[in-house]
Design a protein around this motif. Structure first.
Motif, mmCIF file in Angstrom:
data_model
loop_
_atom_site.group_PDB
_atom_site.id
_atom_site.type_symbol
_atom_site.label_atom_id
_atom_site.label_comp_id
_atom_site.label_asym_id
_atom_site.label_seq_id
_atom_site.Cartn_x
_atom_site.Cartn_y
_atom_site.Cartn_z
ATOM 1 N N ILE A 224 10.411 -2.994 -3.203
ATOM 2 C CA ILE A 224 10.895 -3.035 -1.811
ATOM 3 C C ILE A 224 10.950 -4.483 -1.328
ATOM 4 O O ILE A 224 10.327 -5.361 -1.935
ATOM 5 C CB ILE A 224 10.016 -2.131 -0.905
ATOM 6 C CG1 ILE A 224 10.728 -1.792 0.409
ATOM 7 C CG2 ILE A 224 8.646 -2.759 -0.638
ATOM 8 C CD1 ILE A 224 10.167 -0.579 1.131
ATOM 9 N N GLY B 129 11.840 -8.134 -0.957
ATOM 10 C CA GLY B 129 12.380 -9.083 -1.923
ATOM 11 C C GLY B 129 12.358 -8.536 -3.340
ATOM 12 O O GLY B 129 13.095 -9.004 -4.210
ATOM 13 N N SER B 130 11.530 -7.554 -3.586
ATOM 14 C CA SER B 130 11.461 -6.964 -4.928
ATOM 15 C C SER B 130 12.483 -5.837 -5.089
ATOM 16 O O SER B 130 12.389 -5.028 -6.011
ATOM 17 C CB SER B 130 10.050 -6.434 -5.187
ATOM 18 O OG SER B 130 9.127 -7.484 -5.103
ATOM 19 N N SER C 158 6.754 -5.505 -8.163
ATOM 20 C CA SER C 158 5.929 -5.790 -6.990
ATOM 21 C C SER C 158 5.139 -7.059 -7.254
ATOM 22 O O SER C 158 4.272 -7.086 -8.130
ATOM 23 C CB SER C 158 4.968 -4.631 -6.712
ATOM 24 O OG SER C 158 4.123 -4.969 -5.636
ATOM 25 N N LYS C 159 5.452 -8.077 -6.498
ATOM 26 C CA LYS C 159 4.747 -9.350 -6.679
ATOM 27 C C LYS C 159 3.240 -9.141 -6.531
ATOM 28 O O LYS C 159 2.451 -9.581 -7.345
ATOM 29 C CB LYS C 159 5.258 -10.355 -5.656
ATOM 30 C CG LYS C 159 4.586 -11.692 -5.707
ATOM 31 C CD LYS C 159 5.153 -12.618 -4.652
ATOM 32 C CE LYS C 159 4.262 -13.833 -4.498
ATOM 33 N NZ LYS C 159 4.687 -14.696 -3.398
ATOM 34 N N SER C 160 2.844 -8.415 -5.492
ATOM 35 C CA SER C 160 1.414 -8.243 -5.206
ATOM 36 C C SER C 160 0.791 -7.095 -5.994
ATOM 37 O O SER C 160 -0.399 -7.023 -6.159
ATOM 38 C CB SER C 160 1.236 -7.945 -3.721
ATOM 39 O OG SER C 160 1.958 -6.765 -3.395
ATOM 40 N N THR D 18 1.858 -3.029 -2.832
ATOM 41 C CA THR D 18 2.694 -2.519 -1.753
ATOM 42 C C THR D 18 2.753 -0.998 -1.803
ATOM 43 O O THR D 18 3.121 -0.407 -2.823
ATOM 44 C CB THR D 18 4.111 -3.133 -1.861
ATOM 45 O OG1 THR D 18 3.962 -4.554 -1.845
ATOM 46 C CG2 THR D 18 5.004 -2.709 -0.724
ATOM 47 N N GLU E 293 13.473 -12.850 7.760
ATOM 48 C CA GLU E 293 12.063 -12.856 7.353
ATOM 49 C C GLU E 293 11.549 -14.304 7.272
ATOM 50 O O GLU E 293 10.372 -14.565 7.467
ATOM 51 C CB GLU E 293 11.865 -12.129 6.008
ATOM 52 C CG GLU E 293 10.437 -11.607 5.832
ATOM 53 C CD GLU E 293 10.209 -10.820 4.540
ATOM 54 O OE1 GLU E 293 11.008 -10.936 3.596
ATOM 55 O OE2 GLU E 293 9.201 -10.088 4.465
ATOM 56 N N VAL F 232 5.509 -9.034 9.311
ATOM 57 C CA VAL F 232 5.681 -7.942 8.356
ATOM 58 C C VAL F 232 4.314 -7.460 7.873
ATOM 59 O O VAL F 232 4.074 -6.263 7.724
ATOM 60 C CB VAL F 232 6.556 -8.434 7.172
ATOM 61 C CG1 VAL F 232 6.555 -7.441 6.040
ATOM 62 C CG2 VAL F 232 7.976 -8.698 7.647
ATOM 63 N N LYS G 88 2.344 -3.600 7.778
ATOM 64 C CA LYS G 88 1.705 -2.967 6.607
ATOM 65 C C LYS G 88 0.290 -2.537 6.975
ATOM 66 O O LYS G 88 -0.149 -1.429 6.673
ATOM 67 C CB LYS G 88 1.611 -3.962 5.440
ATOM 68 C CG LYS G 88 2.918 -4.292 4.765
ATOM 69 C CD LYS G 88 2.637 -5.175 3.540
ATOM 70 C CE LYS G 88 3.917 -5.680 2.909
ATOM 71 N NZ LYS G 88 3.703 -6.561 1.777
#
Ligand code: F6P
Length: 545
Positions: free
Chosen positions: A150, A152-153, A203-205, A208, A351, A506, A510
């Motif tokens: 979601i 940027g991913s 997902s970078k992190s 999410t 963003e 943002v 979350k």
């Protein structure tokens, strides 16, 4: 008051911009306007002559850029300085498209080798999927990719894949799942065969909520189709900077493609986040995309600001936002393949530059990022262009069009191009009352009606637009185009002295979303929040009105 709005140049721009004649007059005064106000770089051509500027305006805008120490800020970004000060990170998406021979230091180490290693890992994987060598659990080749991610991913891979449809490998298709709304994944999975489907979880992190939930549901679906746990490695790969979390989640270590903290989500399509793109268009084309962006990086870092395409576009946006009260900017792509680009630039810009404090925490006393929106031409002409022509809001526009179509068919492209150019002309020149009267004088209208109708047909004109052209939409020109807007966004942020690389607004969404989820699942009714939030949660718990 910030020093920016107190500066002599800022004040000069305020006075000057309110005194500039109508663009019709500016064109009449200077037959060389197009030649003087257009620039070519990296396969792109920008005509910015239909803007509310003359030489003096440009001089003042470039002075503002110089006073903001723009060149130093550009160098700092490319050098890997920690310019994202609230997250203590370098901002090095440019390193992802650098040459293998470059040295770029982040956190004390040269990051180019790991970028190259990841590209090599991607190339190997892409080659094996495209050749059919990579087999699913029943020995069949992959036909469908489901990209789960979601923000940027998601948007980068989706929009770039859509834009480069003519370059897709035959027999491979890609489906994008972003929203946590189960409808999204259920609708996508309905027509898929687990034996030939590959899931790319991005997902970078790796934290999410939407992406984790969708991945778990995808895995459940996969197992329910008859596959077993040990088949998962053949059908699930992940792209993340959090390799530990991905392995804990059950991703096979060899199926994890790394990315890094110094790549912002909305700037990450150039990293392994671009894997779905590479799977569709092949690694040579993916490298061409990177090369186009790299060319724009070089143009941006090496060209004097007066001829620097991203700087020119950014300063024009500053002009409208800060000196003409424009609160929005529209992107109009005259190319069906580029129909998603406005949404991509919306994420990139809003963003990044939707901020209200400067880097040192001072409240801004000027407008920052505008609302970015848009769509494809000519469709918009039969809808929202009405407001662009005759509404009370000033909305500067970017028209983007390739000179050659991938699908040359009869007169289609000539018509598309004439509509594109016709719109920029109409926005610029408008129509005076006398012109409207003259047009109506030959009509069959009742003479008494003519003055009224003429009044309704008046268009003030003087509406600014840029026209961006390229020979053809290719991976290289698309790479340059996207990098152009990335750098434009950066320049605006540099003028406004904001951090274009964090997104605390943002993050709050979350955080509160997770808190509400707990209250929805709790035993007791919600009572601790405001009355509206409590009532909505409790209504939802009831399940009916
Ligand atoms: O890649 P991740 O970590 O799953 O994050 C997804 C997206 O969430 C955001 O933080 C906010 O939506 C984006 O910046 C990011 O691209």
């Amino acid at each position: 008051m910030t020093t920016l709005t107190q500066s002599t140049t800022w004040k000069a721009l305020q006075t000057h911009s309110s005194q500039l004649p109508h663009m019709r007059e500016l064109f009449a005064q200077n037959p060389q306007r197009f030649e003087q106000m257009s620039v070519a770089a990296c396969g792109l051509f920008l005509d910015y002559s239909k803007n509310r500027v003359n030489d003096e305006t440009l001089k003042l805008l470039f002075s503002l850029a110089k006073e903001a120490k723009l060149s130093d800020k550009i160098t700092a970004m490319f050098n890997g300085d920690v310019i994202n000060n609230t997250e203590q990170r370098s901002v090095l998406h440019t390193a992802l498209r650098s040459k293998a021979t470059q040295t770029i230091i982040a956190e004390g180490a040269n990051i180019v080798p790991e970028v190259q290693q990841t590209l090599a890992k991607m190339a190997k994987f892409v080659g094996s999927v495209q050749s059919g060598e990579w087999k699913g659990y029943t020995g069949k080749a992959i036909t469908d990719i489901v990209s789960i991610g979601i923000g940027g991913s998601f948007l980068g891979p989706k929009i770039v894949s859509q834009a480069l449809r003519p370059y897709w490998q035959e027999g491979l298709n890609c489906h994008f799942v972003a929203n946590v709304d189960a409808t999204s994944i259920c609708e996508k999975l309905k027509n898929l065969n687990a034996e030939t489907t590959l899931f790319v979880m991005s997902s970078k992190s790796f934290g999410t909520q939407e992406t984790l939930t969708n991945t778990l549901s995808a895995k459940d679906w996969f197992l329910a189709q008859g596959a077993s746990q040990q088949d998962v490695a053949k059908h699930f790969v992940a792209v993340t900077s959090n390799v530990t979390k991905a392995t804990e989640f059950g991703m096979d270590a060899s199926n994890i493609f790394p990315m890094w903290d110094w790549v912002g989500g909305r700037y990450s399509l150039w990293s392994a986040i671009g894997l779905p793109i590479a799977l569709l268009i092949g690694m040579d084309n993916f490298n061409a995309l990177l090369d186009g962006a790299h060319q724009m990086d070089e143009h941006f870092s090496d060209t004097p600001i007066e001829q620097n395409m991203p700087v020119i576009m950014a300063m024009l946006s500053v002009l409208y936002g800060n000196f003409h009260g424009a609160q929005a900017h529209v992107i109009l792509t005259y190319d069906h393949y580029l129909r998603g680009l406005p949404a991509y630039f919306q994420q990139l810009d809003m963003e990044s530059n939707g901020k209200s404090v400067t880097l040192d925490g001072t409240d801004v006393d000027y407008s920052t990022g505008p609302v970015i929106w848009g769509g494809e031409g000519t469709n918009g002409q039969h809808a929202y262009h009405q407001l662009l022509h005759q509404g009370t809001a000033l909305v500067p526009a970017d028209f983007i069009m390739p000179l050659q179509s991938h699908n040359p068919l009869g007169e289609h492209h000539d018509q598309l191009a004439s509509n594109c150019f016709g719109q920029t002309q109409a926005l610029m020149q408008g129509r005076t009352y006398d012109e409207a009267l003259a047009e109506l004088s030959n009509s069959s209208l009742d003479a008494a009606q003519i003055p009224l109708i003429a009044k309704h047909k008046v268009m003030s004109g003087n509406k600014p637009s840029n026209t961006l052209l390229m020979d053809k939409l290719t991976p290289t020109t698309l790479g340059a185009l996207i990098a152009l807007y990335e750098h434009k966004t950066f320049v605006q942020g540099a003028i406004w002295q904001i951090n274009s690389f964090d997104q605390w607004g943002v993050e709050l969404g979350k955080q509160l979303g997770n808190d509400v989820l707990e209250r929805i699942g709790a035993k007791e009714e919600a009572t601790q929040l405001d009355s509206s939030s409590n009532a909505l949660i409790n209504l939802y718990r009831q399940g009916q009105l």
